[in-house]
Design a protein around this motif. Structure first.
Motif, short mmCIF file in Angstrom:
data_model
loop_
_atom_site.label_atom_id
_atom_site.label_comp_id
_atom_site.label_asym_id
_atom_site.label_seq_id
_atom_site.Cartn_x
_atom_site.Cartn_y
_atom_site.Cartn_z
N TRP A 1 -6.84 13.48 -2.01
CA TRP A 1 -6.25 12.23 -2.46
C TRP A 1 -5.58 11.48 -1.55
CZ3 TRP A 1 -9.19 9.93 -6.30
CH2 TRP A 1 -10.00 10.72 -7.13
N PHE A 2 -4.74 12.21 -0.98
CA PHE A 2 -3.69 11.74 -0.39
C PHE A 2 -3.42 11.76 1.40
CE2 PHE A 2 -1.99 12.53 -4.71
CZ PHE A 2 -1.52 11.15 -4.87
N VAL B 1 0.86 -1.23 0.08
CA VAL B 1 0.00 -0.17 -0.18
C VAL B 1 1.01 1.24 -0.08
CG1 VAL B 1 -1.65 1.29 1.33
CG2 VAL B 1 -1.86 -1.07 1.22
N VAL C 1 -6.39 0.94 -3.35
CA VAL C 1 -5.75 1.30 -2.25
C VAL C 1 -6.49 2.34 -1.30
CG1 VAL C 1 -3.62 2.75 -1.39
CG2 VAL C 1 -3.44 0.99 -3.29
N ILE C 2 -7.54 3.22 -2.08
CA ILE C 2 -8.08 3.99 -1.36
C ILE C 2 -9.83 4.00 -1.61
CG2 ILE C 2 -6.39 6.07 -0.78
CD1 ILE C 2 -7.75 7.43 -3.23
N ALA D 1 2.03 6.93 -6.48
CA ALA D 1 0.96 7.99 -6.94
C ALA D 1 1.35 9.32 -6.72
CB ALA D 1 -0.27 7.47 -6.01
N ASP E 1 2.48 1.92 -3.24
CA ASP E 1 1.52 2.51 -4.28
C ASP E 1 1.31 3.87 -3.94
OD1 ASP E 1 1.09 0.29 -5.75
OD2 ASP E 1 -0.70 -0.46 -4.64
N VAL E 2 1.18 4.33 -2.79
CA VAL E 2 1.09 5.65 -2.38
C VAL E 2 2.35 6.53 -3.04
CG1 VAL E 2 0.86 7.37 -0.66
CG2 VAL E 2 -0.59 5.20 -0.48
N ARG F 1 -5.89 0.94 -8.02
CA ARG F 1 -5.12 -0.51 -7.57
C ARG F 1 -6.02 -0.47 -6.02
NH1 ARG F 1 -1.14 -3.31 -8.66
NH2 ARG F 1 -0.04 -3.00 -6.65
N TRP G 1 -4.93 6.40 -9.84
CA TRP G 1 -3.95 5.38 -9.88
C TRP G 1 -4.25 4.35 -8.50
CZ3 TRP G 1 -0.39 1.63 -11.48
CH2 TRP G 1 0.42 1.12 -10.44
N LEU G 2 -4.32 5.53 -7.44
CA LEU G 2 -4.77 4.74 -6.23
C LEU G 2 -6.21 3.97 -6.03
CD1 LEU G 2 -3.19 7.26 -3.34
CD2 LEU G 2 -2.32 5.17 -4.20
#
Length: 338
Positions: free
Chosen positions: A269-270, A21, A224-225, A28, A24-25, A222, A218-219
């Motif tokens: 997003w983050f 995870v 992830v979020i 991104a 991936d962050v 994937r 992208w997240l």
């Protein structure tokens, strides 16, 4: 047909490694990092390096004091993500000691004192950023109006060149310039033509917002979020700012200006998607994102700082447990009578 990865019987969802995870962050974040490097120079890379080294050192020391496995904890990548998120929030020419101070708060206090990864109430990166923003507002908020070469950036960051020598190159963010000029009674068409606003390079911040959007997709792809917290932020900003802009476009910024003029797209997003310090229920995530948007817009309008995202996130972190409680989904079968 859509498929889902499952573990062995009883076929629960397959666990996702924290390290995957975090990687991936970090991937991104690369488009946004590239935009900032292009616009502001190698000072961005130096700040990331300083924050990463500080975060790893402080986390290793805290883990040793707690008697935990240092290598395993450092290898999960969470400290790296915290460091990079913080470094992307501060000015590229901030003094070198700012990252250690912020990471001491973010990693040492907010993360490790609360019990380590998964136990922290507040977002570590935003907590570290909020502390240095309150303590050193001028050093945090001055962004270079042009990209300095590596040698000049290093000399400034490490104190070989006095900060006053680059005051003529420093500029506010577009939000700060907008705030200053609006306080003088200027309307948006006049502000857009003003030298102070043009020097803030709003086009760079718009490119960065697009890069954060790309990384966010992208997240999502994937897995992830989730989509709820980000949607809560973006939809609330649109709902609150669009009517005012339509009524008087010369006095009120458009929704796009709000999203692309500061760190709101980055946070959407983050930051608000952090699974630890945010909400866990779907409706709670929506409300969490909406709350961040409302508080950010309120601070921008009535506060003493141009962009209050960090404070909005921290306030909503404190409210997250309550939101999860009141938005808890109905347990399957509860309330039904056989």
């Amino acid at each position: 047909m859509k498929t889902f990865a499952t573990a062995g019987a009883p076929h629960l969802p397959a666990p996702v490694a924290v390290r995957r995870v975090m990687h991936d962050v970090l991937l991104a974040l690369l488009p946004g990092i590239a935009v900032q490097l292009w616009a502001f120079g190698t000072g961005v890379a130096i700040q990331i390096a300083l924050a990463v080294v500080s975060a790893l050192a402080i986390e290793a020391a805290a883990l040793r004091l707690r008697g935990r496995d240092v290598a395993r904890a450092l290898g999960d990548g969470s400290a790296l993500v915290t460091a990079v998120l913080f470094a992307l929030c501060i000015a590229p020419l901030a003094p070198w000691w700012m990252s250690p101070v912020a990471m001491l708060v973010a990693i040492g206090l907010v993360k490790q004192v609360y019990g380590g990864l998964g136990s922290n109430l507040f977002n570590p990166a935003m907590a570290g950023y909020a502390v240095v923003l309150l303590a050193f507002p001028r050093l945090v908020a001055q962004w270079p109006a042009t990209a300095l070469d590596p040698a000049a950036a290093a000399r400034t960051i490490f104190g070989a060149t006095a900060a006053t020598t680059w005051d003529s190159l420093a500029s506010a963010t577009p939000l700060d310039a907008l705030r200053q000029l609006a306080a003088q009674g200027q309307r948006l068409p006049e502000i857009g033509a003003a030298a102070l606003f043009r020097q803030s390079r709003p086009e760079v911040w718009a490119w960065a917002a697009g890069a954060w959007l790309l990384g966010g997709f992208w997240l999502l792809w994937r897995r992830v979020i989730g989509w709820q917290a980000t949607t809560g932020v973006l939809a609330t900003v649109l709902a609150l700012t669009l009517p005012f802009w339509l009524l008087d476009a010369e006095r009120h910024p458009s929704p796009l200006q709000h999203l692309a003029g500061g760190g709101l797209m980055f946070a959407a997003w983050f930051v608000v998607t952090d699974p630890v310090s945010g909400c866990t229920s779907p409706r709670g995530r929506l409300l969490f994102g909406a709350g961040v948007a409302v508080l950010t817009l309120a601070i921008r309008r009535w506060g003493n700082i141009p962009d209050g995202i960090a404070f909005a996130v921290l306030l909503m972190n404190a409210a997250a447990p309550l939101l999860d409680r009141v938005t808890r989904p109905r347990i399957y079968g509860h309330g039904r009578h056989g």
